[in-house]
Design a protein around this motif. Structure first.
Motif, PDB file in Angstrom:
ATOM      1  N   THR A  78       0.924  -1.342   0.053  1.00  0.00           N
ATOM      2  CA  THR A  78       0.048   0.029   0.078  1.00  0.00           C
ATOM      3  C   THR A  78       0.981   1.302   0.099  1.00  0.00           C
ATOM      4  O   THR A  78       2.089   1.100   0.151  1.00  0.00           O
ATOM      5  CB  THR A  78      -0.888  -0.045   1.219  1.00  0.00           C
ATOM      6  N   SER A  79       0.207   2.469   0.059  1.00  0.00           N
ATOM      7  CA  SER A  79       1.211   3.558   0.008  1.00  0.00           C
ATOM      8  C   SER A  79       2.172   3.597   1.406  1.00  0.00           C
ATOM      9  O   SER A  79       3.037   4.436   1.370  1.00  0.00           O
ATOM     10  CB  SER A  79       0.230   4.979  -0.156  1.00  0.00           C
ATOM     11  N   ALA A  80       1.835   2.746   2.322  1.00  0.00           N
ATOM     12  CA  ALA A  80       2.497   2.728   3.570  1.00  0.00           C
ATOM     13  C   ALA A  80       4.236   2.734   3.250  1.00  0.00           C
ATOM     14  O   ALA A  80       5.157   3.144   3.907  1.00  0.00           O
ATOM     15  CB  ALA A  80       2.210   1.683   4.473  1.00  0.00           C
ATOM     16  N   LEU A  81       4.297   2.036   2.050  1.00  0.00           N
ATOM     17  CA  LEU A  81       5.821   1.684   1.755  1.00  0.00           C
ATOM     18  C   LEU A  81       6.366   3.201   1.140  1.00  0.00           C
ATOM     19  O   LEU A  81       7.361   3.536   1.016  1.00  0.00           O
ATOM     20  CB  LEU A  81       5.861   0.656   0.875  1.00  0.00           C
ATOM     21  N   GLY A  82       5.474   3.932   0.380  1.00  0.00           N
ATOM     22  CA  GLY A  82       6.087   4.982  -0.781  1.00  0.00           C
ATOM     23  C   GLY A  82       6.779   6.152  -0.122  1.00  0.00           C
ATOM     24  O   GLY A  82       7.430   6.592  -0.608  1.00  0.00           O
ATOM     25  N   MET A  83       6.271   6.764   0.884  1.00  0.00           N
ATOM     26  CA  MET A  83       6.608   7.978   1.357  1.00  0.00           C
ATOM     27  C   MET A  83       8.144   7.789   1.989  1.00  0.00           C
ATOM     28  O   MET A  83       8.528   7.262   2.787  1.00  0.00           O
ATOM     29  CB  MET A  83       5.922   8.706   2.487  1.00  0.00           C
ATOM     30  N   GLY A  84       9.055   8.542   1.010  1.00  0.00           N
ATOM     31  CA  GLY A  84      10.286   8.619   1.477  1.00  0.00           C
ATOM     32  C   GLY A  84      11.414   7.800   1.047  1.00  0.00           C
ATOM     33  O   GLY A  84      12.356   7.506   1.539  1.00  0.00           O
ATOM     34  N   MET A  85      10.830   6.452   0.727  1.00  0.00           N
ATOM     35  CA  MET A  85      11.457   5.252   0.519  1.00  0.00           C
ATOM     36  C   MET A  85      12.214   5.365  -0.765  1.00  0.00           C
ATOM     37  O   MET A  85      11.846   5.657  -1.807  1.00  0.00           O
ATOM     38  CB  MET A  85      10.573   4.222   0.315  1.00  0.00           C
ATOM     39  N   ASP A  86      13.654   4.837  -0.697  1.00  0.00           N
ATOM     40  CA  ASP A  86      14.575   4.843  -1.741  1.00  0.00           C
ATOM     41  C   ASP A  86      14.853   3.748  -2.206  1.00  0.00           C
ATOM     42  O   ASP A  86      15.800   2.936  -2.119  1.00  0.00           O
ATOM     43  CB  ASP A  86      16.018   5.678  -1.443  1.00  0.00           C
ATOM     44  N   ALA A  87      13.948   3.061  -2.934  1.00  0.00           N
ATOM     45  CA  ALA A  87      14.046   1.719  -3.489  1.00  0.00           C
ATOM     46  C   ALA A  87      14.819   1.831  -4.692  1.00  0.00           C
ATOM     47  O   ALA A  87      14.815   2.528  -5.587  1.00  0.00           O
ATOM     48  CB  ALA A  87      12.606   1.252  -3.859  1.00  0.00           C
ATOM     49  N   LYS A  88      15.842   0.857  -4.696  1.00  0.00           N
ATOM     50  CA  LYS A  88      16.905   0.828  -5.810  1.00  0.00           C
ATOM     51  C   LYS A  88      16.555  -0.177  -6.933  1.00  0.00           C
ATOM     52  O   LYS A  88      16.132  -1.204  -6.696  1.00  0.00           O
ATOM     53  CB  LYS A  88      18.252   0.606  -5.391  1.00  0.00           C
ATOM     54  N   ALA A  89      16.764   0.263  -8.114  1.00  0.00           N
ATOM     55  CA  ALA A  89      16.492  -0.476  -9.520  1.00  0.00           C
ATOM     56  C   ALA A  89      15.130  -1.229  -9.431  1.00  0.00           C
ATOM     57  O   ALA A  89      14.926  -2.421  -9.930  1.00  0.00           O
ATOM     58  CB  ALA A  89      17.476  -1.881  -9.344  1.00  0.00           C
ATOM     59  N   PHE A  90      14.167  -0.391  -9.188  1.00  0.00           N
ATOM     60  CA  PHE A  90      12.650  -0.903  -9.473  1.00  0.00           C
ATOM     61  C   PHE A  90      12.304   0.190 -10.189  1.00  0.00           C
ATOM     62  O   PHE A  90      11.913   1.358 -10.064  1.00  0.00           O
ATOM     63  CB  PHE A  90      11.726  -0.776  -7.963  1.00  0.00           C
ATOM     64  N   HIS A  91      12.109  -0.280 -11.526  1.00  0.00           N
ATOM     65  CA  HIS A  91      11.598   0.442 -12.981  1.00  0.00           C
ATOM     66  C   HIS A  91      10.488   0.106 -13.386  1.00  0.00           C
ATOM     67  O   HIS A  91      10.069   0.574 -14.387  1.00  0.00           O
ATOM     68  CB  HIS A  91      12.877   0.577 -13.824  1.00  0.00           C
ATOM     69  N   ASN A  92       9.730  -0.704 -12.692  1.00  0.00           N
ATOM     70  CA  ASN A  92       8.439  -1.341 -13.017  1.00  0.00           C
ATOM     71  C   ASN A  92       7.502  -1.451 -12.087  1.00  0.00           C
ATOM     72  O   ASN A  92       7.837  -1.995 -10.832  1.00  0.00           O
ATOM     73  CB  ASN A  92       8.698  -2.941 -13.502  1.00  0.00           C
ATOM     74  N   VAL A  93       6.549  -0.625 -12.258  1.00  0.00           N
ATOM     75  CA  VAL A  93       5.605  -0.283 -11.160  1.00  0.00           C
ATOM     76  C   VAL A  93       4.292  -0.620 -11.716  1.00  0.00           C
ATOM     77  O   VAL A  93       4.016  -0.321 -12.827  1.00  0.00           O
ATOM     78  CB  VAL A  93       5.718   1.412 -10.610  1.00  0.00           C
ATOM     79  N   ILE A  94       3.417  -1.128 -10.782  1.00  0.00           N
ATOM     80  CA  ILE A  94       1.945  -1.525 -11.327  1.00  0.00           C
ATOM     81  C   ILE A  94       1.174  -0.917  -9.888  1.00  0.00           C
ATOM     82  O   ILE A  94       1.239  -1.280  -8.859  1.00  0.00           O
ATOM     83  CB  ILE A  94       1.792  -3.323 -11.278  1.00  0.00           C
TER      84      ILE A  94
END
Length: 148
Positions: A78-94
């Motif tokens: 959910t959006s709980a992960l998104g805020m300020g998260m610096d995920a590396k090498a994730f270029h595919n988002v659904i």
């Protein structure tokens, strides 16, 4: 969702990293359960993250998202992960269910200033609750967001 089964089964730890963002814990849990049930051999490459995920598991997922060499390939969240998260090498988002505003949308698809592919899966309800800018994006076949 069958389009992700074969790559998960065949490529496993070599599948390009994918972030699934869902608009509810219920939907994220259903997608996680569905993927794990359909491709049980890939369970170690898939994780679920939401506000009710236990703290130790959250820390593990966040650490693995920052590591490009991590075996973690698919994160359903959910959006709980998104805020300020610096995920590396994730270029595919659904996006399973469209976001209601552009700032949430950009936060979820913008990763490490590299081009990303975002697939929005939505229904009529999602379209009704989205603001006008998100509706424009939903109706456009290809939308390019400039680097910020």
């Amino acid at each position: 969702m069958f389009w992700i089964f074969d790559p998960l089964q065949e490529l496993q730890e070599k599948i390009p990293r994918v972030l699934f963002y869902c608009t509810s814990i219920n939907n994220s849990s259903k997608i996680y359960t569905f993927l794990v049930a359909e491709v049980p051999s890939s369970v170690q490459y898939i994780e679920l993250f939401h506000s009710e995920t236990e703290e130790m598991k959250k820390k593990y997922i966040v650490k693995e998202l920052k590591n490009c060499d991590s075996p973690l390939r698919v994160v359903i969240s959910t959006s709980a992960l998104g805020m300020g998260m610096d995920a590396k090498a994730f270029h595919n988002v659904i996006l399973f269910g469209a976001q209601t505003n552009c700032s949430d949308f950009i936060q979820e698809i913008g990763r490490d200033n590299m081009p990303s592919v975002a697939l929005i899966l939505y229904n009529g309800y999602h379209e009704r609750v989205a603001d006008i800018d998100i509706k424009k994006i939903m109706l456009t076949k290809e939308y390019v967001i400039p680097h910020l």
